[in-house]
Design a protein around this motif. Structure first.
Motif, PDB file in Angstrom:
ATOM      1  N   ASN A   2       0.821  -1.209   0.000  1.00 52.99           N
ATOM      2  CA  ASN A   2       0.000   0.000   0.000  1.00 52.99           C
ATOM      3  C   ASN A   2       0.855   1.259   0.000  1.00 52.99           C
ATOM      4  O   ASN A   2       0.536   2.216  -0.704  1.00 52.99           O
ATOM      5  N   MET A   5       2.275   1.837  -3.446  1.00 51.82           N
ATOM      6  CA  MET A   5       1.234   2.318  -4.347  1.00 51.82           C
ATOM      7  C   MET A   5       0.910   3.792  -4.077  1.00 51.82           C
ATOM      8  O   MET A   5       0.804   4.595  -5.009  1.00 51.82           O
ATOM      9  N   LEU A   6       0.798   4.146  -2.814  1.00 52.38           N
ATOM     10  CA  LEU A   6       0.433   5.520  -2.466  1.00 52.38           C
ATOM     11  C   LEU A   6       1.549   6.511  -2.790  1.00 52.38           C
ATOM     12  O   LEU A   6       1.278   7.611  -3.272  1.00 52.38           O
ATOM     13  N   THR A   7       2.800   6.142  -2.512  1.00 54.72           N
ATOM     14  CA  THR A   7       3.891   7.067  -2.838  1.00 54.72           C
ATOM     15  C   THR A   7       4.102   7.176  -4.340  1.00 54.72           C
ATOM     16  O   THR A   7       4.604   8.187  -4.822  1.00 54.72           O
ATOM     17  N   ALA A   8       3.716   6.156  -5.093  1.00 54.85           N
ATOM     18  CA  ALA A   8       3.766   6.271  -6.556  1.00 54.85           C
ATOM     19  C   ALA A   8       2.645   7.199  -7.031  1.00 54.85           C
ATOM     20  O   ALA A   8       2.849   8.021  -7.933  1.00 54.85           O
ATOM     21  N   LYS A   9       1.479   7.076  -6.419  1.00 53.39           N
ATOM     22  CA  LYS A   9       0.336   7.918  -6.793  1.00 53.39           C
ATOM     23  C   LYS A   9       0.573   9.377  -6.414  1.00 53.39           C
ATOM     24  O   LYS A   9       0.179  10.290  -7.144  1.00 53.39           O
ATOM     25  N   TYR A  10       1.201   9.593  -5.251  1.00 56.21           N
ATOM     26  CA  TYR A  10       1.461  10.939  -4.740  1.00 56.21           C
ATOM     27  C   TYR A  10       2.956  11.125  -4.502  1.00 56.21           C
ATOM     28  O   TYR A  10       3.412  11.282  -3.375  1.00 56.21           O
ATOM     29  N   SER A  14       4.995  15.356  -7.543  1.00 52.95           N
ATOM     30  CA  SER A  14       3.683  15.545  -8.156  1.00 52.95           C
ATOM     31  C   SER A  14       3.139  16.923  -7.764  1.00 52.95           C
ATOM     32  O   SER A  14       3.453  17.449  -6.699  1.00 52.95           O
ATOM     33  N   ASN A  75      -9.538   9.288  -1.568  1.00 46.28           N
ATOM     34  CA  ASN A  75      -8.443  10.027  -2.198  1.00 46.28           C
ATOM     35  C   ASN A  75      -7.830  11.050  -1.247  1.00 46.28           C
ATOM     36  O   ASN A  75      -6.599  11.177  -1.165  1.00 46.28           O
ATOM     37  N   GLN A  78      -5.852   9.149   1.470  1.00 39.58           N
ATOM     38  CA  GLN A  78      -4.582   8.647   0.940  1.00 39.58           C
ATOM     39  C   GLN A  78      -3.568   9.771   0.788  1.00 39.58           C
ATOM     40  O   GLN A  78      -2.402   9.620   1.167  1.00 39.58           O
ATOM     41  N   LEU A  79      -4.001  10.904   0.262  1.00 40.99           N
ATOM     42  CA  LEU A  79      -3.102  12.048   0.114  1.00 40.99           C
ATOM     43  C   LEU A  79      -2.586  12.507   1.473  1.00 40.99           C
ATOM     44  O   LEU A  79      -1.382  12.755   1.639  1.00 40.99           O
TER      45      LEU A  79
END
Length: 157
Positions: A2, A5-10, A14, A75, A78-79
């Motif tokens: 997780n 995934m989260l550090t890739a998303k944010y 970014s 969202n 997660q951020l």
């Protein structure tokens, strides 16, 4: 899994993170209490504003949250988790550098003259506390698998 995934998303680079994350903003904390207080107060006000502007207007008391609300809450959560992780990482790095900079005198007896100053003791204690809370949160997130039918438990998927 997780966290990756989260550090890739944010990612730190970014636009959504760069607009709220200042990498060296904690540097002023190590000089005066009031400077550090201002940083933490800004973080608090920022989080409060997000709740007021994004969460509260879109939900009613005693109503089931809509799928749109849950997706938005997921969202935002997660951020906030990623942003908090980056900020906690900065705190831990700074505390570690301060501890490494402390003079060390090898103890010659049980009554050692080597001591940490009070500030270092406080930050060492806070580091242990935050690290423990972070590990507990990660453990709970990894062991509590939400069911597909439970909307309220899907926020952090």
């Amino acid at each position: 899994q997780n966290a990756t995934m989260l550090t890739a998303k944010y990612a730190k680079n970014s636009s959504v993170i760069q607009s709220r994350y200042i990498e060296n903003e904690l540097d002023s904390c190590w000089g005066t209490y009031s400077a550090c207080k201002q940083v933490f107060l800004r973080w608090f006000n920022e989080s409060h504003s997000i709740a007021i502007e994004s969460a509260y207007p879109t939900i009613s008391q005693n109503c089931t949250p809509s799928d749109t609300y849950l997706e938005n809450a997921r969202n935002i959560s997660q951020l906030q988790i990623v942003l908090g992780g980056y900020r906690l990482g900065d705190i831990l790095k700074k505390v570690a550098s301060l501890i490494r900079a402390l003079p060390y005198k090898k103890p010659h007896s049980t009554n050692s003259d080597w001591t940490l100053n009070n500030t270092a003791k406080i930050f060492l204690g806070l580091t242990c506390l935050f690290s423990t809370l972070f590990l507990i949160a990660i453990f709970r997130l990894s062991t509590n698998k939400p069911t597909k039918n439970s909307k309220s438990t899907q926020l952090l998927e």
